[in-house]
Design a protein around this motif. Sequence first.
Motif, PDB file in Angstrom:
ATOM      1  N   LYS A   9     -65.233 -72.634 -43.048  1.00 51.90           N
ATOM      2  CA  LYS A   9     -65.782 -72.170 -41.777  1.00 51.90           C
ATOM      3  C   LYS A   9     -66.707 -70.987 -42.001  1.00 51.90           C
ATOM      4  CE  LYS A   9     -62.187 -73.751 -38.627  1.00 51.90           C
ATOM      5  NZ  LYS A   9     -61.146 -73.336 -37.676  1.00 51.90           N
ATOM      6  N   SER A  10     -66.298 -70.085 -42.852  1.00 58.18           N
ATOM      7  CA  SER A  10     -67.139 -68.913 -43.102  1.00 58.18           C
ATOM      8  C   SER A  10     -68.412 -69.311 -43.854  1.00 58.18           C
ATOM      9  CB  SER A  10     -66.363 -67.836 -43.870  1.00 58.18           C
ATOM     10  OG  SER A  10     -65.990 -68.336 -45.147  1.00 58.18           O
ATOM     11  N   ALA A  11     -68.305 -70.320 -44.719  1.00 55.63           N
ATOM     12  CA  ALA A  11     -69.483 -70.796 -45.442  1.00 55.63           C
ATOM     13  C   ALA A  11     -70.465 -71.442 -44.475  1.00 55.63           C
ATOM     14  CB  ALA A  11     -69.068 -71.789 -46.525  1.00 55.63           C
ATOM     15  N   LYS A  12     -69.969 -72.185 -43.490  1.00 56.67           N
ATOM     16  CA  LYS A  12     -70.830 -72.804 -42.489  1.00 56.67           C
ATOM     17  C   LYS A  12     -71.533 -71.751 -41.656  1.00 56.67           C
ATOM     18  CE  LYS A  12     -68.439 -77.218 -41.946  1.00 56.67           C
ATOM     19  NZ  LYS A  12     -67.692 -78.072 -41.016  1.00 56.67           N
ATOM     20  N   LYS A  13     -70.799 -70.672 -41.307  1.00 51.64           N
ATOM     21  CA  LYS A  13     -71.394 -69.612 -40.503  1.00 51.64           C
ATOM     22  C   LYS A  13     -72.514 -68.921 -41.269  1.00 51.64           C
ATOM     23  CE  LYS A  13     -67.439 -68.597 -37.559  1.00 51.64           C
ATOM     24  NZ  LYS A  13     -66.420 -67.594 -37.204  1.00 51.64           N
ATOM     25  N   THR A  14     -72.305 -68.685 -42.540  1.00 50.40           N
ATOM     26  CA  THR A  14     -73.342 -68.023 -43.336  1.00 50.40           C
ATOM     27  C   THR A  14     -74.539 -68.937 -43.527  1.00 50.40           C
ATOM     28  OG1 THR A  14     -72.247 -68.690 -45.378  1.00 50.40           O
ATOM     29  CG2 THR A  14     -71.757 -66.479 -44.538  1.00 50.40           C
ATOM     30  N   ASP A  15     -74.292 -70.257 -43.632  1.00 52.45           N
ATOM     31  CA  ASP A  15     -75.410 -71.207 -43.745  1.00 52.45           C
ATOM     32  C   ASP A  15     -76.259 -71.191 -42.480  1.00 52.45           C
ATOM     33  OD1 ASP A  15     -74.712 -71.988 -46.271  1.00 52.45           O
ATOM     34  OD2 ASP A  15     -73.595 -73.775 -45.627  1.00 52.45           O
ATOM     35  N   LYS A  16     -75.636 -71.139 -41.320  1.00 53.30           N
ATOM     36  CA  LYS A  16     -76.378 -71.100 -40.066  1.00 53.30           C
ATOM     37  C   LYS A  16     -77.202 -69.835 -39.967  1.00 53.30           C
ATOM     38  CE  LYS A  16     -73.336 -74.069 -37.365  1.00 53.30           C
ATOM     39  NZ  LYS A  16     -72.413 -74.153 -36.223  1.00 53.30           N
ATOM     40  N   LYS A  17     -76.619 -68.722 -40.403  1.00 51.41           N
ATOM     41  CA  LYS A  17     -77.353 -67.459 -40.361  1.00 51.41           C
ATOM     42  C   LYS A  17     -78.543 -67.486 -41.310  1.00 51.41           C
ATOM     43  CE  LYS A  17     -73.472 -64.537 -38.984  1.00 51.41           C
ATOM     44  NZ  LYS A  17     -72.557 -63.481 -39.416  1.00 51.41           N
ATOM     45  N   SER A  18     -78.340 -68.058 -42.492  1.00 54.70           N
ATOM     46  CA  SER A  18     -79.444 -68.116 -43.455  1.00 54.70           C
ATOM     47  C   SER A  18     -80.526 -69.093 -42.991  1.00 54.70           C
ATOM     48  CB  SER A  18     -78.931 -68.499 -44.847  1.00 54.70           C
ATOM     49  OG  SER A  18     -78.385 -69.813 -44.819  1.00 54.70           O
ATOM     50  N   ASP A  19     -80.142 -70.160 -42.257  1.00 52.91           N
ATOM     51  CA  ASP A  19     -81.128 -71.088 -41.705  1.00 52.91           C
ATOM     52  C   ASP A  19     -82.038 -70.391 -40.706  1.00 52.91           C
ATOM     53  OD1 ASP A  19     -80.328 -73.245 -43.171  1.00 52.91           O
ATOM     54  OD2 ASP A  19     -79.083 -74.141 -41.597  1.00 52.91           O
ATOM     55  N   LYS A  20     -81.468 -69.522 -39.907  1.00 46.72           N
ATOM     56  CA  LYS A  20     -82.269 -68.798 -38.923  1.00 46.72           C
ATOM     57  C   LYS A  20     -83.260 -67.876 -39.615  1.00 46.72           C
ATOM     58  CE  LYS A  20     -78.990 -68.921 -35.119  1.00 46.72           C
ATOM     59  NZ  LYS A  20     -78.114 -68.141 -34.244  1.00 46.72           N
ATOM     60  N   LYS A  21     -82.852 -67.301 -40.706  1.00 51.75           N
ATOM     61  CA  LYS A  21     -83.732 -66.389 -41.417  1.00 51.75           C
ATOM     62  C   LYS A  21     -84.849 -67.137 -42.147  1.00 51.75           C
ATOM     63  CE  LYS A  21     -80.318 -62.761 -42.109  1.00 51.75           C
ATOM     64  NZ  LYS A  21     -79.522 -62.027 -43.083  1.00 51.75           N
ATOM     65  N   THR A  22     -84.570 -68.341 -42.656  1.00 51.07           N
ATOM     66  CA  THR A  22     -85.569 -69.076 -43.421  1.00 51.07           C
ATOM     67  C   THR A  22     -86.512 -69.892 -42.540  1.00 51.07           C
ATOM     68  OG1 THR A  22     -84.044 -70.921 -43.724  1.00 51.07           O
ATOM     69  CG2 THR A  22     -84.137 -69.268 -45.473  1.00 51.07           C
ATOM     70  N   ARG A  23     -86.211 -70.042 -41.279  1.00 51.72           N
ATOM     71  CA  ARG A  23     -87.108 -70.779 -40.386  1.00 51.72           C
ATOM     72  C   ARG A  23     -88.410 -70.017 -40.261  1.00 51.72           C
ATOM     73  NH1 ARG A  23     -83.385 -72.530 -35.275  1.00 51.72           N
ATOM     74  NH2 ARG A  23     -81.942 -73.835 -36.429  1.00 51.72           N
ATOM     75  N   LYS A  24     -89.490 -70.801 -40.286  1.00 54.62           N
ATOM     76  CA  LYS A  24     -90.806 -70.183 -40.189  1.00 54.62           C
ATOM     77  C   LYS A  24     -91.233 -70.108 -38.740  1.00 54.62           C
ATOM     78  CE  LYS A  24     -92.496 -71.593 -44.672  1.00 54.62           C
ATOM     79  NZ  LYS A  24     -93.546 -72.304 -45.394  1.00 54.62           N
ATOM     80  N   ASN A  25     -91.960 -69.089 -38.451  1.00 51.42           N
ATOM     81  CA  ASN A  25     -92.527 -68.936 -37.122  1.00 51.42           C
ATOM     82  C   ASN A  25     -93.669 -69.946 -36.993  1.00 51.42           C
ATOM     83  OD1 ASN A  25     -93.571 -68.128 -34.723  1.00 51.42           O
ATOM     84  ND2 ASN A  25     -93.898 -65.995 -35.305  1.00 51.42           N
ATOM     85  N   PRO A  26     -93.633 -70.804 -35.962  1.00 51.68           N
ATOM     86  CA  PRO A  26     -94.677 -71.837 -35.854  1.00 51.68           C
ATOM     87  C   PRO A  26     -96.071 -71.244 -35.670  1.00 51.68           C
ATOM     88  CG  PRO A  26     -93.278 -71.843 -33.896  1.00 51.68           C
ATOM     89  CD  PRO A  26     -92.662 -70.904 -34.871  1.00 51.68           C
ATOM     90  N   PHE A  27     -96.164 -70.095 -35.031  1.00 48.36           N
ATOM     91  CA  PHE A  27     -97.475 -69.485 -34.828  1.00 48.36           C
ATOM     92  C   PHE A  27     -98.055 -68.979 -36.139  1.00 48.36           C
ATOM     93  CE2 PHE A  27     -95.379 -69.127 -30.683  1.00 48.36           C
ATOM     94  CZ  PHE A  27     -96.269 -69.864 -29.932  1.00 48.36           C
ATOM     95  N   LYS A  28     -97.171 -68.483 -37.021  1.00 48.93           N
ATOM     96  CA  LYS A  28     -97.643 -68.035 -38.326  1.00 48.93           C
ATOM     97  C   LYS A  28     -98.102 -69.237 -39.159  1.00 48.93           C
ATOM     98  CE  LYS A  28     -94.970 -63.783 -38.704  1.00 48.93           C
ATOM     99  NZ  LYS A  28     -93.926 -63.081 -39.456  1.00 48.93           N
ATOM    100  N   SER A  29     -97.374 -70.345 -39.025  1.00 50.71           N
ATOM    101  CA  SER A  29     -97.753 -71.554 -39.763  1.00 50.71           C
ATOM    102  C   SER A  29     -99.110 -72.065 -39.294  1.00 50.71           C
ATOM    103  CB  SER A  29     -96.714 -72.653 -39.572  1.00 50.71           C
ATOM    104  OG  SER A  29     -95.472 -72.260 -40.083  1.00 50.71           O
ATOM    105  N   MET A  30     -99.335 -72.051 -37.970  1.00 47.55           N
ATOM    106  CA  MET A  30    -100.619 -72.507 -37.449  1.00 47.55           C
ATOM    107  C   MET A  30    -101.742 -71.584 -37.897  1.00 47.55           C
ATOM    108  SD  MET A  30     -99.755 -74.084 -33.625  1.00 47.55           S
ATOM    109  CE  MET A  30    -100.301 -72.639 -32.833  1.00 47.55           C
ATOM    110  N   ALA A  31    -101.483 -70.298 -37.909  1.00 46.52           N
ATOM    111  CA  ALA A  31    -102.505 -69.347 -38.337  1.00 46.52           C
ATOM    112  C   ALA A  31    -102.852 -69.580 -39.806  1.00 46.52           C
ATOM    113  CB  ALA A  31    -102.019 -67.918 -38.116  1.00 46.52           C
ATOM    114  N   ALA A  32    -101.850 -69.827 -40.613  1.00 52.36           N
ATOM    115  CA  ALA A  32    -102.098 -70.088 -42.031  1.00 52.36           C
ATOM    116  C   ALA A  32    -102.900 -71.372 -42.209  1.00 52.36           C
ATOM    117  CB  ALA A  32    -100.771 -70.179 -42.786  1.00 52.36           C
ATOM    118  N   PHE A  33    -102.592 -72.390 -41.391  1.00 52.06           N
ATOM    119  CA  PHE A  33    -103.328 -73.654 -41.468  1.00 52.06           C
ATOM    120  C   PHE A  33    -104.805 -73.431 -41.158  1.00 52.06           C
ATOM    121  CE2 PHE A  33    -105.059 -77.270 -39.094  1.00 52.06           C
ATOM    122  CZ  PHE A  33    -105.035 -78.228 -40.091  1.00 52.06           C
TER     123      PHE A  33
END
Length: 125
Positions: A9-33
């Motif tokens: 359970k604690s491993a799943k919680k840390t995975d969810k937290k790390s997923d939020k941190k690694t998600r890219k901002n779509p506006f930054k992605s569009m700007a880079a494109f």
Amino acid sequence: MAEDKKNKKSAKKTDKKSDKKTRKNPFKSMAAFFKSVRSEGKKVVWPGAAEVLKNTLVVLVVILIVGVVIFGIDQGLTAGMKGIKQLATKETTTAAETTTQPTTAETVEENTEADTTAATTEKAD
């Protein structure tokens, strides 16, 4: 066992937290494109006016030649189909002209009687 469940359970919680941190901002992605599109656009080498004119003339000449070839093929096939139609109408009209006699009950009986008498006379001979 209880410890394993807690660890999972604690491993799943840390995975969810790390997923939020690694998600890219779509506006930054569009700007880079768009930045990459702009940089690639700067690398394009545009042809000069003389080269554009030369290529345009080549395209127009090729279109003209292909158009003439297609027109010739079309005219040839059209003439061939008209010839075939004329031959077909000549053959069917001659056959139709010989068989366009009125067919009434009386003429059918007369023809049958004439055929039977002709057949009997041929057998007698």
